[in-house]
Design a protein around this motif. Structure first.
Motif, PDB file in Angstrom:
ATOM      1  N   GLN A   1      55.141 123.380 -19.047  1.00 49.86           N
ATOM      2  CA  GLN A   1      54.291 124.712 -18.339  1.00 49.86           C
ATOM      3  C   GLN A   1      55.199 125.805 -18.647  1.00 49.86           C
ATOM      4  O   GLN A   1      54.725 126.915 -18.628  1.00 49.86           O
ATOM      5  CB  GLN A   1      54.403 124.185 -16.822  1.00 49.86           C
ATOM      6  N   PHE A   2      56.616 125.768 -18.367  1.00 49.70           N
ATOM      7  CA  PHE A   2      57.336 126.831 -18.612  1.00 49.70           C
ATOM      8  C   PHE A   2      57.153 127.551 -20.024  1.00 49.70           C
ATOM      9  O   PHE A   2      56.885 128.836 -19.943  1.00 49.70           O
ATOM     10  CB  PHE A   2      58.720 126.588 -18.352  1.00 49.70           C
ATOM     11  N   ALA A   3      57.152 126.620 -20.904  1.00 49.91           N
ATOM     12  CA  ALA A   3      57.003 127.139 -22.312  1.00 49.91           C
ATOM     13  C   ALA A   3      55.389 127.812 -22.526  1.00 49.91           C
ATOM     14  O   ALA A   3      55.317 128.942 -23.101  1.00 49.91           O
ATOM     15  CB  ALA A   3      57.021 125.905 -23.377  1.00 49.91           C
ATOM     16  N   ALA A   4      54.598 127.294 -21.721  1.00 54.20           N
ATOM     17  CA  ALA A   4      53.259 127.863 -21.859  1.00 54.20           C
ATOM     18  C   ALA A   4      53.065 129.042 -21.215  1.00 54.20           C
ATOM     19  O   ALA A   4      52.300 130.186 -21.659  1.00 54.20           O
ATOM     20  CB  ALA A   4      52.102 126.649 -21.531  1.00 54.20           C
ATOM     21  N   ASP A   5      53.566 129.097 -19.898  1.00 54.12           N
ATOM     22  CA  ASP A   5      53.669 130.357 -19.195  1.00 54.12           C
ATOM     23  C   ASP A   5      54.372 131.670 -19.886  1.00 54.12           C
ATOM     24  O   ASP A   5      53.754 132.558 -19.873  1.00 54.12           O
ATOM     25  CB  ASP A   5      54.267 130.145 -17.820  1.00 54.12           C
ATOM     26  N   GLN A   6      55.246 131.386 -21.030  1.00 55.86           N
ATOM     27  CA  GLN A   6      55.704 132.339 -21.522  1.00 55.86           C
ATOM     28  C   GLN A   6      54.981 133.227 -22.424  1.00 55.86           C
ATOM     29  O   GLN A   6      55.200 134.271 -22.824  1.00 55.86           O
ATOM     30  CB  GLN A   6      57.135 132.004 -22.398  1.00 55.86           C
ATOM     31  N   ILE A   7      54.007 132.523 -22.933  1.00 50.89           N
ATOM     32  CA  ILE A   7      53.177 132.942 -23.938  1.00 50.89           C
ATOM     33  C   ILE A   7      51.706 133.132 -23.314  1.00 50.89           C
ATOM     34  O   ILE A   7      50.593 133.486 -24.014  1.00 50.89           O
ATOM     35  CB  ILE A   7      52.809 132.236 -25.054  1.00 50.89           C
ATOM     36  N   GLY A   8      51.657 132.971 -22.062  1.00 52.56           N
ATOM     37  CA  GLY A   8      50.208 133.110 -21.442  1.00 52.56           C
ATOM     38  C   GLY A   8      49.379 132.132 -21.698  1.00 52.56           C
ATOM     39  O   GLY A   8      47.797 132.685 -22.080  1.00 52.56           O
ATOM     40  N   ARG A   9      49.609 130.945 -21.989  1.00 51.97           N
ATOM     41  CA  ARG A   9      48.507 130.182 -22.232  1.00 51.97           C
ATOM     42  C   ARG A   9      48.686 128.840 -21.438  1.00 51.97           C
ATOM     43  O   ARG A   9      49.529 128.498 -20.739  1.00 51.97           O
ATOM     44  CB  ARG A   9      48.693 129.472 -23.658  1.00 51.97           C
ATOM     45  N   PRO A  10      47.394 128.034 -21.212  1.00 53.47           N
ATOM     46  CA  PRO A  10      47.392 126.883 -20.764  1.00 53.47           C
ATOM     47  C   PRO A  10      48.510 126.042 -21.584  1.00 53.47           C
ATOM     48  O   PRO A  10      48.784 126.169 -22.515  1.00 53.47           O
ATOM     49  CB  PRO A  10      46.031 126.159 -20.795  1.00 53.47           C
ATOM     50  N   VAL A  11      48.866 124.777 -20.968  1.00 53.20           N
ATOM     51  CA  VAL A  11      49.338 123.812 -21.437  1.00 53.20           C
ATOM     52  C   VAL A  11      48.617 123.028 -22.750  1.00 53.20           C
ATOM     53  O   VAL A  11      47.841 122.013 -22.540  1.00 53.20           O
ATOM     54  CB  VAL A  11      50.331 122.951 -20.785  1.00 53.20           C
ATOM     55  N   ASP A  12      48.899 123.467 -23.982  1.00 50.38           N
ATOM     56  CA  ASP A  12      47.834 122.943 -24.784  1.00 50.38           C
ATOM     57  C   ASP A  12      48.733 122.765 -26.253  1.00 50.38           C
ATOM     58  O   ASP A  12      49.818 123.257 -26.460  1.00 50.38           O
ATOM     59  CB  ASP A  12      46.676 123.612 -25.184  1.00 50.38           C
ATOM     60  N   ARG A  13      48.167 122.541 -27.182  1.00 44.16           N
ATOM     61  CA  ARG A  13      48.770 122.286 -28.448  1.00 44.16           C
ATOM     62  C   ARG A  13      49.427 123.272 -29.264  1.00 44.16           C
ATOM     63  O   ARG A  13      50.498 123.488 -29.808  1.00 44.16           O
ATOM     64  CB  ARG A  13      47.726 121.498 -29.565  1.00 44.16           C
ATOM     65  N   ALA A  14      48.699 124.521 -28.990  1.00 39.83           N
ATOM     66  CA  ALA A  14      49.147 125.762 -29.612  1.00 39.83           C
ATOM     67  C   ALA A  14      50.445 126.072 -28.654  1.00 39.83           C
ATOM     68  O   ALA A  14      51.440 126.707 -29.279  1.00 39.83           O
ATOM     69  CB  ALA A  14      48.257 127.074 -29.304  1.00 39.83           C
ATOM     70  N   ALA A  15      50.361 125.794 -27.427  1.00 39.80           N
ATOM     71  CA  ALA A  15      51.829 126.236 -26.654  1.00 39.80           C
ATOM     72  C   ALA A  15      52.752 125.362 -27.082  1.00 39.80           C
ATOM     73  O   ALA A  15      54.104 125.633 -27.109  1.00 39.80           O
ATOM     74  CB  ALA A  15      51.476 125.996 -25.302  1.00 39.80           C
ATOM     75  N   VAL A  16      52.565 123.991 -27.545  1.00 42.34           N
ATOM     76  CA  VAL A  16      53.533 123.099 -27.921  1.00 42.34           C
ATOM     77  C   VAL A  16      53.958 123.424 -29.083  1.00 42.34           C
ATOM     78  O   VAL A  16      55.378 123.412 -29.620  1.00 42.34           O
ATOM     79  CB  VAL A  16      53.072 121.721 -27.781  1.00 42.34           C
ATOM     80  N   LEU A  17      53.253 123.909 -30.302  1.00 42.40           N
ATOM     81  CA  LEU A  17      53.641 124.382 -31.367  1.00 42.40           C
ATOM     82  C   LEU A  17      54.685 125.706 -31.279  1.00 42.40           C
ATOM     83  O   LEU A  17      55.607 125.665 -32.081  1.00 42.40           O
ATOM     84  CB  LEU A  17      52.347 124.819 -32.336  1.00 42.40           C
ATOM     85  N   HIS A  18      54.310 126.642 -30.423  1.00 41.58           N
ATOM     86  CA  HIS A  18      55.056 127.670 -30.207  1.00 41.58           C
ATOM     87  C   HIS A  18      56.352 127.346 -29.759  1.00 41.58           C
ATOM     88  O   HIS A  18      57.480 128.098 -29.976  1.00 41.58           O
ATOM     89  CB  HIS A  18      54.629 128.582 -29.131  1.00 41.58           C
ATOM     90  N   PHE A  19      56.562 126.311 -28.946  1.00 39.90           N
ATOM     91  CA  PHE A  19      57.813 125.939 -28.314  1.00 39.90           C
ATOM     92  C   PHE A  19      58.735 125.037 -29.233  1.00 39.90           C
ATOM     93  O   PHE A  19      59.732 125.435 -29.176  1.00 39.90           O
ATOM     94  CB  PHE A  19      57.282 125.207 -26.920  1.00 39.90           C
TER      95      PHE A  19
END
Length: 374
Positions: free
Chosen positions: A207-225
């Protein structure tokens, strides 16, 4: 027991009064005391190694914490390093001036990186990538300091432990060079775990990683993290950075198959660490068995009878070809970060340039002068 403790305490006080005296490098130590001092270096480096290995896995599971156990373990090793550098600086024993300057510069860069890293995390939050500036300063400082330790043991180490000591220290050096690539080795499996619907990271971290880039917790957020750097970085780093480290190890140790032994020692450590971390419930990494193949290619290049200044080009081509082939084979049975043929070609070009520079320096008077105690 009390008698033994009292005897050891008295001996320690006598050693302190005799050897911890002000002086300027270089000053010689008796062989047994020199080995003891460099054994303390190995212990300090081992603690830093264990802490950093645990730290990468920790950050792929939980939110960052300044007082996390891996940070504390690394800090104990760093404290030992500071004390050892202070000992060499005060006494001048076991080092010459260039060796001491490398040790001092390395620990200075590392200590400067600590507040920079704290500010970076305060401003940027998670900053999971091992490739950030503040993190690069940490392992750059360690690398410079290790160069000093290697030079010191290379100049002053004697007897049957000299070569094993160099091999062990070069395994530490290889780990320092390879450390940032752990980002991809954990990241590729973190993404695979998400795709299976069984993420290793805690929900609060995702959730923290997704919030940093303004996205829901999804695959794109996981890839960015998990994989925030381009795919080509891993193969280029494999061939160019690990390749030149293994070339330098082979040249300094001066024994056949020295690079292979160094890489095998590091990969064996990674296997043991994998078992310990996964057994403790931490996320797994992709163990870089391909490093051993790259090391074999380096050693084979040194077996070929060629002038030193002509060896880098075919040597770099061999390293890149073997690295690419073995990376492909490993990817068939175990996850590895994505690799691209063009990246291996680029890595070969960089390695050839670096290797040529090293070969040129090895034939120069400057290196001959630098390789003697000052």
């Amino acid at each position: 027991m009390a008698v033994v403790a009292g005897t050891m305490s008295e001996r320690a006080r006598n050693l302190w009064r005799m050897w911890v005296t002000r002086g300027s490098a270089p000053r010689e130590l008796p062989p047994d005391l020199l080995r003891a001092v460099y054994l303390l270096w190995v212990a300090a480096l081992a603690l830093k190694l264990f802490g950093s290995t645990w730290d990468v896995s920790w950050h792929f599971r939980w939110l960052r914490d300044d007082l996390a156990p891996p940070h504390l373990l690394n800090s104990v090793g760093t404290a030992m390093v500071i004390l050892l550098v202070a000992f060499h600086t005060w006494t001048g024993y076991g080092v010459d001036r260039p060796t001491l300057r490398l040790m001092q510069a390395g620990i200075a860069v590392f200590l400067l990186a600590v507040p920079v890293d704290l500010v970076n995390h305060a401003v940027n939050g998670l900053d999971i990538t091992a490739w950030s500036l503040s993190h690069a300063m940490l392992y750059l400082g360690t690398a410079i300091m290790l160069a000093g330790v290697l030079r010191g043991w290379w100049l002053y180490g004697r007897g049957r432990l000299r070569v094993p000591g160099l091999v062990l220290l070069w395994a530490f050096a290889l780990e320092t060079v390879w450390f940032p690539a752990g980002q991809q080795e954990y990241g590729v499996l973190a993404v695979a775990a998400w795709d299976r619907g069984q993420p290793d990271a805690e929900p609060i971290l995702l959730q923290f990683a997704a919030d940093q880039i303004g996205r829901p917790v999804d695959r794109a957020a996981v890839l960015h993290f998990a994989l925030p750097v381009p795919d080509w970085v891993y193969p280029v780093w494999l061939v160019a950075a690990a390749g030149i480290a293994l070339v330098l190890a082979r040249m300094m140790i001066g024994r056949r198959w020295a690079a292979t032994v160094v890489a095998a020692l590091y990969v064996a450590y990674r296997c043991v660490a994998w078992l310990a971390l996964v057994g403790g419930g931490f996320p797994p990494s992709a163990v870089p068995f391909v490093l051993v193949a790259v090391a074999v290619a380096v050693d084979v290049a040194f077996l070929v009878r060629l002038p030193d200044l002509l060896r880098p080009l075919p040597g770099a081509v061999l390293v890149a070809a073997v690295g690419a082939g073995c990376a492909l084979l490993q990817s068939l049975w175990a996850a590895l970060p994505p690799t691209a043929p063009l990246a291996f070609v680029t890595g070969a070009g960089v390695l050839a340039a670096l290797w040529t520079g090293v070969a040129f320096l090895a034939r120069s008077r400057a290196l001959a002068t630098w390789s003697r105690p000052h």
